[in-house]
Design a protein around this motif. Structure first.
Motif, mmCIF file in Angstrom:
data_model
loop_
_atom_site.group_PDB
_atom_site.id
_atom_site.type_symbol
_atom_site.label_atom_id
_atom_site.label_comp_id
_atom_site.label_asym_id
_atom_site.label_seq_id
_atom_site.Cartn_x
_atom_site.Cartn_y
_atom_site.Cartn_z
ATOM 1 N N SER A 1 68.720 47.503 38.647
ATOM 2 C CA SER A 1 70.078 47.770 38.184
ATOM 3 C C SER A 1 71.114 47.202 39.147
ATOM 4 O O SER A 1 72.099 46.594 38.743
ATOM 5 C CB SER A 1 70.277 49.281 38.023
ATOM 6 O OG SER A 1 71.603 49.567 37.646
ATOM 7 N N GLN A 2 70.870 47.405 40.452
ATOM 8 C CA GLN A 2 71.798 46.890 41.464
ATOM 9 C C GLN A 2 71.842 45.369 41.440
ATOM 10 O O GLN A 2 72.927 44.766 41.569
ATOM 11 C CB GLN A 2 71.368 47.374 42.854
ATOM 12 C CG GLN A 2 72.406 47.158 43.940
ATOM 13 C CD GLN A 2 73.577 48.101 43.815
ATOM 14 O OE1 GLN A 2 73.536 49.018 43.020
ATOM 15 N NE2 GLN A 2 74.620 47.863 44.577
ATOM 16 N N SER A 3 70.705 44.714 41.270
ATOM 17 C CA SER A 3 70.648 43.248 41.213
ATOM 18 C C SER A 3 71.437 42.726 40.024
ATOM 19 O O SER A 3 72.157 41.728 40.120
ATOM 20 C CB SER A 3 69.195 42.776 41.115
ATOM 21 O OG SER A 3 68.464 43.170 42.245
ATOM 22 N N GLU A 4 71.296 43.404 38.882
ATOM 23 C CA GLU A 4 72.039 42.996 37.686
ATOM 24 C C GLU A 4 73.534 43.165 37.888
ATOM 25 O O GLU A 4 74.335 42.321 37.461
ATOM 26 C CB GLU A 4 71.573 43.814 36.486
ATOM 27 C CG GLU A 4 70.158 43.470 36.033
ATOM 28 C CD GLU A 4 69.684 44.374 34.906
ATOM 29 O OE1 GLU A 4 70.398 45.354 34.588
ATOM 30 O OE2 GLU A 4 68.591 44.108 34.357
ATOM 31 N N ILE B 1 75.186 42.981 40.757
ATOM 32 C CA ILE B 1 75.650 41.920 41.660
ATOM 33 C C ILE B 1 75.749 40.605 40.920
ATOM 34 O O ILE B 1 76.721 39.855 41.063
ATOM 35 C CB ILE B 1 74.696 41.786 42.868
ATOM 36 C CG1 ILE B 1 74.772 43.052 43.738
ATOM 37 C CG2 ILE B 1 75.040 40.544 43.698
ATOM 38 C CD1 ILE B 1 73.733 43.105 44.833
ATOM 39 N N SER B 2 74.748 40.294 40.102
ATOM 40 C CA SER B 2 74.757 39.051 39.326
ATOM 41 C C SER B 2 75.934 39.011 38.371
ATOM 42 O O SER B 2 76.622 37.996 38.248
ATOM 43 C CB SER B 2 73.440 38.918 38.554
ATOM 44 O OG SER B 2 73.454 37.769 37.735
ATOM 45 N N ASP B 3 76.184 40.145 37.686
ATOM 46 C CA ASP B 3 77.300 40.204 36.740
ATOM 47 C C ASP B 3 78.630 40.014 37.454
ATOM 48 O O ASP B 3 79.519 39.324 36.959
ATOM 49 C CB ASP B 3 77.295 41.550 36.000
ATOM 50 C CG ASP B 3 76.133 41.682 35.037
ATOM 51 O OD1 ASP B 3 75.533 40.637 34.706
ATOM 52 O OD2 ASP B 3 75.825 42.812 34.619
ATOM 53 N N TYR B 4 78.761 40.624 38.640
ATOM 54 C CA TYR B 4 80.018 40.501 39.387
ATOM 55 C C TYR B 4 80.274 39.055 39.798
ATOM 56 O O TYR B 4 81.381 38.533 39.645
ATOM 57 C CB TYR B 4 79.992 41.382 40.639
ATOM 58 C CG TYR B 4 81.159 41.121 41.564
ATOM 59 C CD1 TYR B 4 82.419 41.639 41.269
ATOM 60 C CD2 TYR B 4 81.007 40.336 42.707
ATOM 61 C CE1 TYR B 4 83.489 41.387 42.093
ATOM 62 C CE2 TYR B 4 82.078 40.086 43.532
ATOM 63 C CZ TYR B 4 83.316 40.613 43.224
ATOM 64 O OH TYR B 4 84.375 40.357 44.052
ATOM 65 N N MET B 5 79.249 38.391 40.315
ATOM 66 C CA MET B 5 79.426 37.010 40.766
ATOM 67 C C MET B 5 79.737 36.084 39.604
ATOM 68 O O MET B 5 80.536 35.154 39.720
ATOM 69 C CB MET B 5 78.184 36.531 41.519
ATOM 70 C CG MET B 5 77.932 37.263 42.813
ATOM 71 S SD MET B 5 76.571 36.566 43.757
ATOM 72 C CE MET B 5 77.280 35.018 44.282
ATOM 73 N N THR B 6 79.115 36.348 38.444
ATOM 74 C CA THR B 6 79.383 35.524 37.269
ATOM 75 C C THR B 6 80.794 35.753 36.754
ATOM 76 O O THR B 6 81.533 34.814 36.472
ATOM 77 C CB THR B 6 78.372 35.837 36.151
ATOM 78 O OG1 THR B 6 77.052 35.556 36.631
ATOM 79 C CG2 THR B 6 78.650 34.985 34.913
ATOM 80 N N VAL C 1 62.406 53.561 42.514
ATOM 81 C CA VAL C 1 63.121 52.573 43.328
ATOM 82 C C VAL C 1 63.324 51.270 42.579
ATOM 83 O O VAL C 1 64.402 50.677 42.625
ATOM 84 C CB VAL C 1 62.350 52.319 44.649
ATOM 85 C CG1 VAL C 1 62.966 51.160 45.411
ATOM 86 C CG2 VAL C 1 62.344 53.585 45.499
ATOM 87 N N SER C 2 62.291 50.810 41.877
ATOM 88 C CA SER C 2 62.394 49.523 41.180
ATOM 89 C C SER C 2 63.489 49.547 40.129
ATOM 90 O O SER C 2 64.212 48.573 39.928
ATOM 91 C CB SER C 2 61.056 49.143 40.533
ATOM 92 O OG SER C 2 60.688 50.101 39.548
ATOM 93 N N THR C 3 63.643 50.689 39.466
ATOM 94 C CA THR C 3 64.705 50.812 38.460
ATOM 95 C C THR C 3 66.074 50.671 39.112
ATOM 96 O O THR C 3 66.953 49.958 38.618
ATOM 97 C CB THR C 3 64.609 52.168 37.737
ATOM 98 O OG1 THR C 3 63.336 52.267 37.098
ATOM 99 C CG2 THR C 3 65.720 52.309 36.706
ATOM 100 N N GLY C 4 66.263 51.329 40.255
ATOM 101 C CA GLY C 4 67.537 51.241 40.963
ATOM 102 C C GLY C 4 67.817 49.858 41.494
ATOM 103 O O GLY C 4 68.940 49.349 41.392
#
Length: 219
Positions: A45-48, A50-55, A39-42
């Motif tokens: 990855s999802q957090s990264e 979202i961060s990349d999209y917003m940036t 779960v932590s890996t997923g």
């Protein structure tokens, strides 16, 4: 008698429950750790993502706790669609000081490609010049920050006054191609409002200075 005691010990089940619980608990802990690993890996990855999209979309740019909201005018939610882009009385992050419409132009309209993203703002709205403002939160008194943006003027008859904290920083006359403008300002300078204001001046003819990629960050 000793032999009977030994046999009794070997056949007794008094400690079996304890042993079973130890084994079961160890199995549950192992299973939990395995699930957490997956779960932590997923989640990471999802957090990264979202961060990349917003940036990349420039909806929010963060610099040491500061942020410029909708600096490239990519958030067109709530604006009415037009043949050239979107328009409305307000747009995310910005306020019009003189009640003019926000006219957010789509990249490519009239042969003009946005400096950043898919949209830019026309500072000469219908029916007149616009003055837009945004307040920057969490600035530190006396600390230096960099205010920057891109601009162009297709007509060659417009200008933009740049204000920080209510004080005039510069008046620009942009060229027919995108140019960038950068200023060093201090937290709480001027009237202490920590506001960015861009004020269109010059001929009001429905086509004004185009601005894009407004950002603010700590030096």
């Amino acid at each position: 008698m000793s032999a009977f005691k030994d046999i009794g010990f070997l056949t007794a089940e008094d400690g079996a429950v304890t042993v079973d619980w130890v084994v079961l608990t160890a199995a549950m802990v192992g299973l939990g750790l395995s699930v957490m690993g997956v779960v932590s890996t997923g989640v990471e990855s999802q957090s990264e993502d979202i961060s990349d999209y917003m940036t990349d979309s420039n909806l929010v740019k963060t610099y040491f706790g500061l942020r410029t909201v909708n600096g490239s005018f990519e958030d067109v939610f709530g604006l009415a669609a037009t043949s050239w882009g979107h328009r409305g009385a307000s747009t995310e992050g910005w306020t019009s000081l003189n009640g003019q419409q926000f006219e957010v132009v789509e990249s490519g309209h009239g042969g003009v490609i946005a400096y950043d993203g898919d949209y830019f703002l026309d500072m000469d709205a219908s029916p007149g010049n616009n003055s837009i403002v945004q307040t920057l939160e969490d600035t530190r008194p006396g600390e230096e920050y960099t205010l920057s943006f891109a601009a162009l003027d297709r007509q060659g008859s417009n200008s933009v006054e740049v204000y920080w904290g209510g004080e005039l920083v510069d008046t620009i006359n942009a060229g027919r191609d995108w140019g960038t403008y950068e200023y060093t300002v201090r937290g709480d300078a001027g009237d202490g409002s920590n506001t960015i204001e861009l004020r269109e001046t010059g001929t009001s003819n429905n086509v004004g200075t185009y601005v894009d990629a407004i950002s603010f960050g700590a030096d």
